[in-house]
Design a protein around this motif. Structure first.
Motif, short mmCIF file in Angstrom:
data_model
loop_
_atom_site.label_atom_id
_atom_site.label_comp_id
_atom_site.label_asym_id
_atom_site.label_seq_id
_atom_site.Cartn_x
_atom_site.Cartn_y
_atom_site.Cartn_z
N ILE A 133 37.65 -7.27 60.02
CA ILE A 133 37.61 -8.74 59.98
C ILE A 133 36.44 -9.21 59.11
CG2 ILE A 133 37.18 -10.80 61.39
CD1 ILE A 133 38.77 -9.38 63.63
N ILE A 134 35.28 -8.56 59.27
CA ILE A 134 34.12 -8.93 58.46
C ILE A 134 34.39 -8.68 56.98
CG2 ILE A 134 31.73 -8.26 57.93
CD1 ILE A 134 31.36 -7.81 60.97
N THR A 135 35.00 -7.54 56.68
CA THR A 135 35.32 -7.22 55.28
C THR A 135 36.31 -8.24 54.70
OG1 THR A 135 34.98 -4.87 55.73
CG2 THR A 135 36.21 -5.43 53.74
N ALA A 136 37.34 -8.58 55.49
CA ALA A 136 38.32 -9.57 55.03
C ALA A 136 37.66 -10.93 54.84
CB ALA A 136 39.47 -9.67 56.03
N ALA A 137 36.75 -11.30 55.74
CA ALA A 137 36.05 -12.58 55.61
C ALA A 137 35.17 -12.60 54.37
CB ALA A 137 35.22 -12.85 56.87
N LYS A 138 34.51 -11.48 54.09
CA LYS A 138 33.67 -11.40 52.89
C LYS A 138 34.53 -11.53 51.63
CE LYS A 138 29.78 -8.74 54.69
NZ LYS A 138 29.06 -7.46 54.63
#
Length: 164
Positions: free
Chosen positions: A93-98
């Motif tokens: 999720i963090i990677t997708a948000a970045k």
């Protein structure tokens, strides 16, 4: 016999007592012994059964404890796997948000660049209109080549100083 202090009553009582003992021995003694033997066997059987039940209960308790330990270990394993999965999902999720933030940033930069180019184009259009207007005024007045050249240079200098 009376001289010895034994009278017929005492003698009769002794005979009655001996007969009573013989009667008790023949009639009551065997059933009483059998009853006591049966009771003793029943108590021994009860003690043996209780010991077997205690052993079974101990084995059952050991089995339940082993099952509880296995269940506890399995629960800890499931919790560890869920935690690991949750951490992996959080990282995704963090990677997708970045990536999304970077895409939005790039889109915003592209929008800013387009707006800047659009503003520069509008400014050039206005400058061209002003240049035509100035040229019309210059034509209406008679100007020498030196004056016209200095005016164009000044205009280019002013247009170059404008923020783009």
């Amino acid at each position: 016999m009376e001289a010895l202090g034994i009278n017929a009553t005492v003698f009769a009582q002794m005979i009655n007592f001996i007969l009573l003992l013989i009667f008790l021995r023949l009639v009551v003694w065997k059933p009483l012994i059998n009853l006591i033997d049966q009771r003793q066997k029943h108590i021994e059987n009860s003690v043996t059964a209780a010991e077997e039940e205690r052993k079974k209960a101990e084995e059952l308790r050991a089995s339940y404890m082993a099952d509880m330990q296995r269940a506890k270990e399995e629960a800890q394993k499931i919790i560890a796997e869920a935690t690991k999965s949750g951490e992996a999902q959080a990282q995704e999720i963090i990677t997708a948000a970045k990536k999304e933030a970077e895409r939005i940033k790039e889109n915003a930069a592209a929008d800013i660049q387009r707006e800047k180019e659009k503003a520069v184009a509008e400014l050039r259009e206005q400058v061209a209109s002003l240049a035509v207007l100035v040229a019309g005024k210059v034509v209406s007045k008679s100007i020498t080549d030196d004056i016209q050249h200095s005016m164009v240079q000044e205009f280019i200098k002013e247009a170059g100083d404008l923020p783009c």
